[in-house]
Design a protein around this motif. Structure first.
Motif, short mmCIF file in Angstrom:
data_model
loop_
_atom_site.label_atom_id
_atom_site.label_comp_id
_atom_site.label_asym_id
_atom_site.label_seq_id
_atom_site.Cartn_x
_atom_site.Cartn_y
_atom_site.Cartn_z
N GLN A 25 -22.75 41.91 -11.80
CA GLN A 25 -24.21 41.62 -11.12
C GLN A 25 -25.42 42.63 -11.11
OE1 GLN A 25 -21.78 42.69 -7.04
NE2 GLN A 25 -23.56 42.01 -6.30
N LYS A 26 -25.33 44.07 -11.05
CA LYS A 26 -25.93 44.39 -12.32
C LYS A 26 -26.71 44.82 -13.72
CE LYS A 26 -27.44 48.69 -10.06
NZ LYS A 26 -26.42 49.99 -9.01
N ASN B 153 -26.06 46.27 -17.01
CA ASN B 153 -25.25 47.38 -17.60
C ASN B 153 -25.27 47.69 -18.70
OD1 ASN B 153 -24.03 45.48 -17.95
ND2 ASN B 153 -21.76 46.06 -16.88
N GLY C 46 -35.65 45.39 -15.63
CA GLY C 46 -34.68 44.87 -14.57
C GLY C 46 -33.76 43.74 -15.76
N GLN D 251 -30.94 42.60 -18.14
CA GLN D 251 -30.51 41.55 -17.61
C GLN D 251 -29.86 39.79 -18.48
OE1 GLN D 251 -26.75 41.40 -15.67
NE2 GLN D 251 -27.05 40.76 -14.21
N SER E 104 -29.05 39.24 -8.09
CA SER E 104 -28.95 40.09 -7.02
C SER E 104 -29.90 40.70 -7.30
CB SER E 104 -27.87 39.60 -6.69
OG SER E 104 -26.60 40.89 -7.32
N ALA E 105 -29.85 41.42 -8.55
CA ALA E 105 -30.83 43.03 -8.23
C ALA E 105 -32.16 42.80 -9.35
CB ALA E 105 -30.55 44.18 -9.80
N THR F 106 -20.16 51.18 -14.26
CA THR F 106 -20.03 49.36 -14.74
C THR F 106 -20.40 49.59 -16.29
OG1 THR F 106 -22.78 50.85 -15.15
CG2 THR F 106 -21.94 49.21 -13.31
#
Lengths: 273, 448
Positions: free
Chosen positions: A114-115, A117, A172, A176, A198-199, B325
């Motif tokens: 999702q985020k 990382n 960001g 990803q 989503s982020a 994470t």
């Protein structure tokens, strides 16, 4: 609210759809349930994810879609008190079977979270991480793998001159895509994406969606998303989950234009969820 | 609460915290000020010709010819002193009994003090101890000796209701009318010619061995002992501490045994250090027989136990602070739990772990109580590395205490004691500074 009974759940819907499209199931859920202690997050779901297609799992928050996704590469193992029932098959092999090697499984089933990382390492080392773990130590080989992966993730041109920079210095959206490149570097067959945008802001989201379109056909992609437009844009098949139950599953075009179930239609039109 | 009282509340809070900070910095100043100013006295002082002669003869440093010439010149300046003594001796022989007896005791005292000030009197056999062979090496100490020669200390107990009062009686007056009378003004006016004080920066204080239990020389054995003990403690504590922390944070399931373990570790961190010392003696020396008696090995092991809880706790906290994470990412790429810990978790937690390690290094370097029973002796030579397995060592914290309380002449070697304090404080300060810098560097690298 009347929940669909076992008969009305599309038990046989999955294979039927696949057969009529001439597709093979890459991952198959057969009456699969997932429990956190006493809380049943996924309730007897039966569903086939077709090979080399993009399948979206949609549904309101807490409907069990992430849990289902994370069961496929057994990331839920980390949670104490979790257990499963039913079958989850990957290429005919039982994912929760006693003889399965989690390391090999996760190598063949990559994941994007999702985020973003990335590790606090250099861009190169991020992408090379998985291969270093498994087989390749040769620097030359690693370099070409890193380049290929970054190209596939559409990031190569942006980072080719700064491969030794820390990955956390990227934006960001770039982070990803780096995570996608990192997952691609170990040559998985399946790519699981857990709300990958989503982020991110709309532009970065658009790039990721384009990327998914490019990767389609090369990998089996299963994407969980909150964003229904996204599911409509990127996926071939869509599964709608509600409170752990699979409500409807079918070709995306059909689900979005002519949903069979009332609940699906309500969710699509924003009446709940 | 209305606006007015809320503002008042805010302001009073600010006031109190500013007060606390000011108090803290003041106490730090009060503490560090004397440590620096007096500790520097061990390094920078006015050294006498005796100091230079000692360096040449004991450490083989300095220009031999120059010092020989200086020794001759100094001897020339001292000759009148000894001539006066000789003349007085002859005069004493001619005196009748009671008067002669009265002078005899005081003459002995003056001669003793002169020996301490200028070294052995001419024609006398040299003593065995180094300090019987040399005069005062430091000008500040020489001035104090001079005072003792010029004035004899007497106590006035005439007022019985209060404590005795110290009176200083000039010896010049006691010896008035004798051949010794001119000795005192001569000494007073010519002492600098007899000792030739010169300002030096004696940085070798750090690297010289001590002689005659710190009457001369430096504190190298103590520094080396402290380094051995600290490094030894680290060698034991770091691997155990980090492995334990990894187990606690990653592999241990949250059972009752594990929480009991955690309580034990916290309790261990609060145990007084003297108890660790006794344990070290009872366990490492008397039970395991690591060495026959005190040794660096036993001391290091004891210190390691002392800092182990700190290292475990700080490493565990650092490991837990690594974002979940990172772990997920590594696992999803097919890393086993162990590989994940080694390749992702440990590197990411490194700044925190290092900080804990270096802070406990400072603690290990400064602890006195655990090494009293297990490793420390008051006098010793620098050890070779293999001797640390069986030999005890002097060490800074213990010797500071020892010099202050158990030394035969505490006043004479105050400067050494303060020099040791300064060295220890700087050592710990440097360690902490290193911790801050390493931490900053690594976290900068992590952040990109």
């Amino acid at each position: 609210m009347i929940l669909p009974t076992q008969q009305s759940t599309p038990l046989l819907q999955g294979p039927a759809i696949l057969n009529e499209n001439g597709l093979k199931a890459h991952v198959a859920c057969q009456d699969f349930s997932f429990f956190y202690n006493d809380n049943q997050a996924v309730k007897s779901v039966t569903l086939d994810f077709p090979s080399y297609q993009v399948t979206a799992i949609i549904g309101p928050s807490g409907c069990g879609k992430s849990t289902l996704l994370r069961s496929i590469n057994r990331m839920n193992d980390l949670i104490p008190g979790s257990r499963t029932s039913g079958k989850l098959l990957f290429d005919g092999q039982e994912i929760y079977g006693p003889r399965l090697d989690v390391v090999t499984l996760r190598r063949r089933i990559g994941m994007v979270f999702q985020k973003p990382n990335p590790f606090p390492k250099s861009i190169f080392n991020n992408v090379a991480y998985g291969r270093r773990l498994h087989d390749t130590q040769n620097q030359e080989e690693l370099r070409s793998i890193v380049e290929t992966s970054l190209r596939r993730a559409g990031l190569w041109d942006e980072v080719k001159d700064r491969l030794d920079d820390n990955a956390l210095s990227l934006s960001g959206g770039q982070q990803q895509r780096l995570c996608i490149a990192r997952a691609l570097a170990v040559d998985p067959e399946i790519l699981l994406m857990d709300e990958p945008t989503s982020a991110l802001d709309p532009r970065a989201t658009a790039r990721i969606e384009d990327l998914i379109a490019e990767l389609r056909g090369r990998y089996t992609i299963i994407i969980v998303t909150h964003n229904m437009q996204q599911a409509a844009r990127v996926s071939d098949f869509t599964a709608f989950l509600y409170e752990g139950n699979l409500i409807e599953y079918g070709q995306t075009a059909q689900i979005f234009t002519k949903p069979r179930e009332k609940q699906t239609e309500d969710y699509m039109t924003g009446r709940f969820g | 609460m209305n606006l007015g009282s809320r503002k008042l509340f805010d302001r009073s809070l600010t006031g109190v915290s500013i007060m606390a900070i000011i108090l803290m910095s003041l106490s730090l100043l009060v503490l560090l000020g004397p440590i620096f100013s007096r500790g520097l006295g061990a390094f920078i002082f006015r050294a006498t010709s005796e100091h230079r002669r000692l360096l040449l003869e004991q450490f083989n440093r300095g220009d031999a010819e120059e010092i020989a010439a200086e020794t001759r010149a100094v001897a020339g300046a001292r000759r009148p002193v000894y001539e006066m003594l000789e003349k007085f001796k002859k005069e004493l022989a001619t005196m009748e009994y009671p008067r002669r007896q009265g002078f005899r005791a005081e003459l002995k005292e003056v001669k003793n003090l002169l020996r301490e000030l200028l070294g052995p009197l001419p024609g006398e056999p040299e003593g065995v101890m180094l300090r019987q062979q040399y005069g005062q090496t430091r000008w500040d100490r020489a001035r104090i000796k001079l005072e003792q020669i010029l004035y004899s200390e007497q106590w006035d107990y005439s007022d019985t209701r209060s404590m005795g009062k110290k009176i200083l009686v000039p010896r010049q007056r006691s010896f008035a009318g004798t051949q010794l009378e001119p000795l005192f003004p001569y000494l007073k006016n010519n002492l600098d010619k007899m000792l030739r004080p010169r300002l030096v920066f004696y940085w070798r204080f750090l690297s010289d061995v001590s002689m005659n239990s710190h009457f001369f020389g430096g504190i190298w054995p103590e520094i080396l002992g402290t380094i051995y003990l600290t490094l030894g403690a680290m060698i034991f504590a770091i691997p155990f501490g980090i492995i334990a922390a990894i187990y606690l944070s990653e592999f241990a399931s949250g059972g009752r045994l594990v929480s009991l373990l955690r309580v034990c570790i916290s309790t261990l961190a609060g145990v007084p250090s003297i108890v660790f010392g006794l344990f070290g003696l009872a366990f490492f020396i008397n039970t395991l027989h690591l060495s026959n008696s005190k040794s660096v090995l036993a001391g290091s092991a004891t210190l390691a136990l002392l800092i182990l809880p700190t290292i475990i706790r700080s490493a565990e906290e650092a490991l837990k602070a690594v974002p979940h994470t990172y772990k997920e990412a590594a696992l999803s790429l097919g890393a086993s739990q162990l590989r994940m810990v080694l390749t992702v978790l440990l590197p990411a937690a490194l700044p925190g772990i290092l900080t804990g390690i270096i802070i406990s290094m400072g603690r290990a370097a400064g602890e006195t109580a655990p090494i009293i029973f297990t490793a420390a002796v008051s006098v010793g030579q620098p050890l070779k590395i293999w001797e640390t397995l069986s030999q005890p060592t002097p060490a800074l914290p213990w010797n500071i205490y020892n010099l202050a309380t158990e030394h035969q002449a505490v006043d004479e070697i105050r400067h050494v004691q303060f020099g040791m304090v300064l060295t220890l404080v700087l050592l710990v300060l440097l360690l902490n500074l290193a911790a801050i810098m390493i931490r900053a560097r690594i976290s900068k690298k992590m952040r990109g």
